[in-house]
Each structure stands twice: as structure tokens, then as C-alpha cells.
Design a protein around this motif. Structure first.
Motif, mmCIF file in Angstrom:
data_model
loop_
_atom_site.group_PDB
_atom_site.id
_atom_site.type_symbol
_atom_site.label_atom_id
_atom_site.label_comp_id
_atom_site.label_asym_id
_atom_site.label_seq_id
_atom_site.Cartn_x
_atom_site.Cartn_y
_atom_site.Cartn_z
ATOM 1 N N TYR A 98 -4.840 6.218 -3.785
ATOM 2 C CA TYR A 98 -4.741 6.793 -5.129
ATOM 3 C C TYR A 98 -5.356 8.187 -5.159
ATOM 4 C CZ TYR A 98 -5.069 7.103 -10.236
ATOM 5 O OH TYR A 98 -4.948 7.503 -11.543
ATOM 6 N N ASN A 99 -6.493 8.360 -4.485
ATOM 7 C CA ASN A 99 -7.139 9.673 -4.466
ATOM 8 C C ASN A 99 -6.382 10.685 -3.602
ATOM 9 O OD1 ASN A 99 -9.563 9.535 -6.168
ATOM 10 N ND2 ASN A 99 -10.190 7.905 -4.794
ATOM 11 N N VAL A 100 -5.718 10.217 -2.541
ATOM 12 C CA VAL A 100 -4.841 11.106 -1.777
ATOM 13 C C VAL A 100 -3.713 11.616 -2.676
ATOM 14 C CG1 VAL A 100 -3.133 11.181 0.083
ATOM 15 C CG2 VAL A 100 -5.369 10.144 0.500
ATOM 16 N N TRP A 147 0.833 -1.206 0.000
ATOM 17 C CA TRP A 147 0.000 0.000 0.000
ATOM 18 C C TRP A 147 0.870 1.260 0.000
ATOM 19 C CZ3 TRP A 147 -0.707 4.195 3.276
ATOM 20 C CH2 TRP A 147 -1.831 4.985 3.015
ATOM 21 N N SER A 148 1.936 1.261 0.796
ATOM 22 C CA SER A 148 2.822 2.419 0.853
ATOM 23 C C SER A 148 3.509 2.641 -0.490
ATOM 24 C CB SER A 148 3.871 2.224 1.954
ATOM 25 O OG SER A 148 3.259 2.072 3.223
ATOM 26 N N ALA A 149 3.973 1.542 -1.103
ATOM 27 C CA ALA A 149 4.615 1.659 -2.415
ATOM 28 C C ALA A 149 3.625 2.166 -3.455
ATOM 29 C CB ALA A 149 5.182 0.308 -2.840
ATOM 30 N N SER A 150 2.380 1.693 -3.367
ATOM 31 C CA SER A 150 1.353 2.141 -4.304
ATOM 32 C C SER A 150 1.049 3.619 -4.130
ATOM 33 C CB SER A 150 0.073 1.318 -4.099
ATOM 34 O OG SER A 150 -0.991 1.833 -4.862
ATOM 35 N N LEU A 151 1.001 4.081 -2.886
ATOM 36 C CA LEU A 151 0.739 5.495 -2.622
ATOM 37 C C LEU A 151 1.832 6.368 -3.225
ATOM 38 C CD1 LEU A 151 -0.787 7.805 -1.216
ATOM 39 C CD2 LEU A 151 0.514 7.287 0.862
ATOM 40 N N VAL A 152 3.090 5.997 -2.984
ATOM 41 C CA VAL A 152 4.214 6.773 -3.516
ATOM 42 C C VAL A 152 4.218 6.735 -5.045
ATOM 43 C CG1 VAL A 152 6.724 6.931 -3.619
ATOM 44 C CG2 VAL A 152 5.596 6.453 -1.441
ATOM 45 N N SER A 200 8.561 4.139 -9.471
ATOM 46 C CA SER A 200 8.367 2.845 -10.128
ATOM 47 C C SER A 200 9.411 1.837 -9.660
ATOM 48 C CB SER A 200 8.450 3.009 -11.653
ATOM 49 O OG SER A 200 7.400 3.815 -12.135
ATOM 50 N N LEU A 201 10.643 2.297 -9.516
ATOM 51 C CA LEU A 201 11.693 1.403 -9.012
ATOM 52 C C LEU A 201 11.391 0.962 -7.587
ATOM 53 C CD1 LEU A 201 14.888 3.194 -10.406
ATOM 54 C CD2 LEU A 201 13.785 1.121 -11.278
ATOM 55 N N GLY A 202 10.771 1.855 -6.798
ATOM 56 C CA GLY A 202 10.381 1.494 -5.438
ATOM 57 C C GLY A 202 9.350 0.381 -5.430
ATOM 58 N N VAL A 203 8.363 0.455 -6.324
ATOM 59 C CA VAL A 203 7.358 -0.610 -6.412
ATOM 60 C C VAL A 203 8.017 -1.927 -6.809
ATOM 61 C CG1 VAL A 203 5.274 -1.395 -7.608
ATOM 62 C CG2 VAL A 203 5.493 0.994 -6.946
ATOM 63 N N ILE A 204 8.956 -1.864 -7.771
ATOM 64 C CA ILE A 204 9.663 -3.077 -8.194
ATOM 65 C C ILE A 204 10.384 -3.718 -7.015
ATOM 66 C CG2 ILE A 204 11.571 -3.926 -9.602
ATOM 67 C CD1 ILE A 204 10.785 -1.838 -11.710
ATOM 68 N N ALA A 205 11.048 -2.896 -6.205
ATOM 69 C CA ALA A 205 11.782 -3.423 -5.051
ATOM 70 C C ALA A 205 10.841 -4.097 -4.059
ATOM 71 C CB ALA A 205 12.556 -2.294 -4.372
ATOM 72 N N VAL A 206 9.685 -3.481 -3.809
ATOM 73 C CA VAL A 206 8.723 -4.053 -2.862
ATOM 74 C C VAL A 206 8.150 -5.362 -3.395
ATOM 75 C CG1 VAL A 206 6.447 -3.714 -1.812
ATOM 76 C CG2 VAL A 206 8.126 -1.873 -1.761
ATOM 77 N N VAL A 207 7.775 -5.371 -4.663
ATOM 78 C CA VAL A 207 7.190 -6.581 -5.254
ATOM 79 C C VAL A 207 8.205 -7.714 -5.285
ATOM 80 C CG1 VAL A 207 6.282 -7.570 -7.395
ATOM 81 C CG2 VAL A 207 5.467 -5.353 -6.605
ATOM 82 N N ALA A 208 9.448 -7.394 -5.636
ATOM 83 C CA ALA A 208 10.486 -8.422 -5.711
ATOM 84 C C ALA A 208 10.755 -9.056 -4.344
ATOM 85 C CB ALA A 208 11.766 -7.820 -6.273
ATOM 86 N N ALA A 209 10.507 -8.295 -3.275
ATOM 87 C CA ALA A 209 10.785 -8.795 -1.925
ATOM 88 C C ALA A 209 9.577 -9.463 -1.274
ATOM 89 C CB ALA A 209 11.262 -7.639 -1.042
ATOM 90 N N LEU A 210 8.444 -9.536 -1.976
ATOM 91 C CA LEU A 210 7.254 -10.146 -1.378
ATOM 92 C C LEU A 210 7.479 -11.628 -1.119
ATOM 93 C CD1 LEU A 210 4.291 -8.590 -3.413
ATOM 94 C CD2 LEU A 210 4.898 -8.151 -1.023
#
Length: 352
Positions: A160-162, A28-33, A191-201
Motif C-alpha cells: 500500500y505504501n509503495v 497481494w499483487s491484486a492489492s498492490l495494483v 477494482s475489476l482485477g481484484v474481483i477476478a482474483v477473489v472470485a477465483a480463490l
């Protein structure tokens, strides 16, 4: 007993309960950013196109290049999400977008970014986003226990709305300060932040969903819509309203520059006013629906049209901001009501 089990057994699910889940909280945090980065892009790219060409058509085109691939590629991307594991799809989609925006940032820094390259790179970014979105939307509900899924989806939408409210203001300030390449670069970093979070799931959080439908479900769904008049009308209304309402956002840079005489900061603040209205709309839609009943949908659509008209003729920035905030609120009311109506009437196998 896990924290998630304690949450669901101790009381009825509440809005912020999914954030107790560590994995969901990270996503959620990665999605917000990342959403903030998206709205930095939606300010920087159209404003730059407006400065380069002054053409309302090209300003609209660069906005459409980012947003329309999500609509045009909805079915192919959804089928791809069923055929490929979500980690690969998410990383691939966000990596494609990050590459396009990084090139955009470098070219803007060296003043090599022209209208054609800006439009083409934005289209690549839009395609990357369209590829990743179906996988992301199926991932979010799977990160929390079943009783918390509705709250998780709601929180993701709220984030997303925030971002829609605060991202444009930041983007406008950066562009006004002559830091358009920084806005592009920050979007690439998100985008790179989201990649890092997803890769670490954890593996169990992003389990393989291959074989759950593929193209056959999409074809059957389209056939159901075609032969069910009530659903067909709702889908047509949603598509028509989404396309026509996009004109307000797409032409915003030209109106701000030519009619209101404001710069990039004013553009960002007015775009943020639309986002703030959308955030209010997302949090008040259910109460407004209870208060107005069946009048909710036509009333929201009429109010959106009226507020868009006021914005179009206004030459007062404050009135324009108020009109855009109202437009953002009623836009969310109308689209979510249409979507909810389809969800309620359609059978589960059509909804997915």
C-alpha cells in the motif's frame, strides 16, 4: 511437505516468505495494483474539483468522501464482514466502487461531470471501499500458515505504501496530459482485477467466518475502551491525529496550484513525495522506536507538525517536497506507534 511448511520449518520467518504462497501472492499483487488505482483517484478527483471550483472546502470534501467512509462505517462494515461470507462482501464492495468510477470516467469523457456528481460518485466509491476493507483485512492473515501471518500483514501494508509513492506520480502525469477520464478508468479496471482474483480463490482460502463476533464483540470492545483510561487516551490521540493530519493531504491541490504555481504533474510528484516518506517510515519505524524509546510518539507528532508548517509557508517546490516526505515518514511513525500501543495493551478479545 508443502512449500509453506518447508519455509516455516527451515528457518525463522522472513519478510518475503509469504510470497512463496501462490494464493497470497495473487491477492497481494491484486492489492498492490488496486492501491495504485486508489492513488490515481486521490490525485485525479481532487485536482478536477480544484479546476472546477477552486474551492478548498470542496477539494477537501471530495478527498474526505473517499476516505472518511472507512472510518464512519468501520463498525457496521466489520459486523457485516462477520455476518456475510467474505467472497460476497469483497466482490460486492469492489463492484460498487468500480461502477461508481466507471460512471465517473464516462461523465468526465463527455464533460458532464460537475462538482455535485463528482462528490456524490466519490462518496459511493468510498462506501464500496469501506464495505470491502474489513473482509480484506481478515482474509490476508488466513491465506498463509500462522507463523507467516505477521509477515503477510506487513507485506500488504508495504504494498500500500509503495502504491502511495508511485500512484500519485502516474495520476499527476495523466491529469496533466488531459487524461483524467483515463485515470478514473484505470481505477475501475484495478477494482475489476481484484474481483477476478477473489472470485477465483480456492474455497478453503476464503472459508466462511460467519458468527465470529457480530455486533456483540464491537459493543463490548467500545465499552472496554470507554472504561480503560490508557486505551481511551491512545484511541483519542489516534483519531485526533488522523483527522488533523488529513488536512495536509486534503488541501494539497490548492497549495500546489495557488501557492507554488505548479500544475497537475507537480501535484502528483509532491503527493508521491509524501508517499515515499510514508514508505520510508513504514520500513524504519521499528528501528526509530528502539532508538528513541518513549520519545518516539511525541517526537513524531511534533516533527509532523513542523514539517507540515514548513510545507505551508514554503514557496520553493524542492523544499516543499522535502517537507512532505518528512511529513509522510513521521505520519506513519506516529500512527503505527499509536496502533501498536493499543495492540500491546488491549486484551486479545478486544483486538479481534
Amino acid at each position: 511437505m508443502t512449500s509453506e511448511q518447508q519455509v516455516t520449518s527451515a528457518h525463522a520467518p522472513r519478510t518475503f516468505d509469504p510470497l512463496r504462497n501462490r494464493v497470497y501472492r495473487r491477492v497481494w499483487s491484486a492489492s498492490l495494483v488496486s492501491s495504485v488505482g486508489t492513488f490515481l483517484q486521490l490525485v485525479a478527483a481532487p485536482w478536477l474539483m480544484n479546476e472546477l471550483t477552486g474551492s478548498p472546502f470542496l477539494v477537501s470534501a471530495v478527498t474526505a468522501a473517499l476516505m472518511l467512509p472507512r472510518l464512519a462505517l468501520a463498525l457496521p462494515a466489520g459486523a457485516l464482514a462477520d455476518a456475510i461470507d467474505r467472497r460476497t462482501l469483497l466482490v460486492g464492495g469492489y463492484a460498487l466502487g468500480a461502477t461508481a468510477v466507471s460512471v465517473m470516467a464516462v461523465m468526465a469523457t463527455t464533460e458532464a461531470l460537475g462538482p455535485a456528481s463528482l462528490l456524490s460518485l466519490t462518496l459511493v466509491l468510498g462506501v464500496g471501499s469501506a464495505i470491502a476493507q474489513p473482509a480484506f483485512h481478515t482474509l490476508v492473515p488466513d491465506l498463509v500458515p500462522a507463523p507467516l501471518r505477521a509477515q503477510a500483514i506487513t507485506l500488504t501494508s508495504a504494498g500500500y505504501n509503495v502504491a502511495r509513492a508511485i500512484g500519485p506520480s502516474i495520476g499527476g502525469a495523466l491529469v496533466a496530459a488531459g487524461l483524467t477520464p483515463v485515470a478514473f478508468g484505470l481505477n475501475a479496471l484495478t477494482s475489476l482485477g481484484v474481483i477476478a482474483v477473489v472470485a477465483a480463490l480456492p474455497r478453503q482460502a476464503i472459508e466462511d467466518r460467519r458468527g465470529r463476533g457480530l455486533w456483540r464483540a464491537a459493543v463490548l470492545g467500545l465499552r472496554y475502551v470507554r472504561f480503560t483510561p490508557s486505551i481511551r487516551v491512545l484511541v483519542a490521540l489516534a483519531a485526533g491525529f488522523a483527522v488533523t493530519s488529513a488536512c495536509v493531504q486534503a488541501l494539497l491541490p490548492n497549495v500546489v496550484s495557488d501557492e507554488l504555481g505548479l500544475g497537475a504533474t507537480g501535484f502528483g510528484l509532491l503527493y508521491g513525495a509524501f508517499g515515499a516518506g510514508a514508505l520510508v517510515g513504514a520500513t524504519t519505524r521499528d528501528r526509530a522506536r528502539l532508538a528513541t524509546g518513549r520519545a518516539m510518539l511525541p517526537g513524531a507528532m511534533l516533527a509532523f507538525g513542523a514539517s507540515g508548517t514548513v510545507f505551508g509557508v514554503s514557496e520553493i517546490p524542492g523544499l516543499s517536497a522535502l517537507a512532505l516526505a518528512t511529513a509522510g515518514m513521521t505520519w506513519v511513525w506516529a500512527l503505527t506507534t499509536l496502533n501498536a500501543s493499543v495492540q500491546v495493551q488491549a486484551p486479545r478479545w478486544v483486538r479481534g
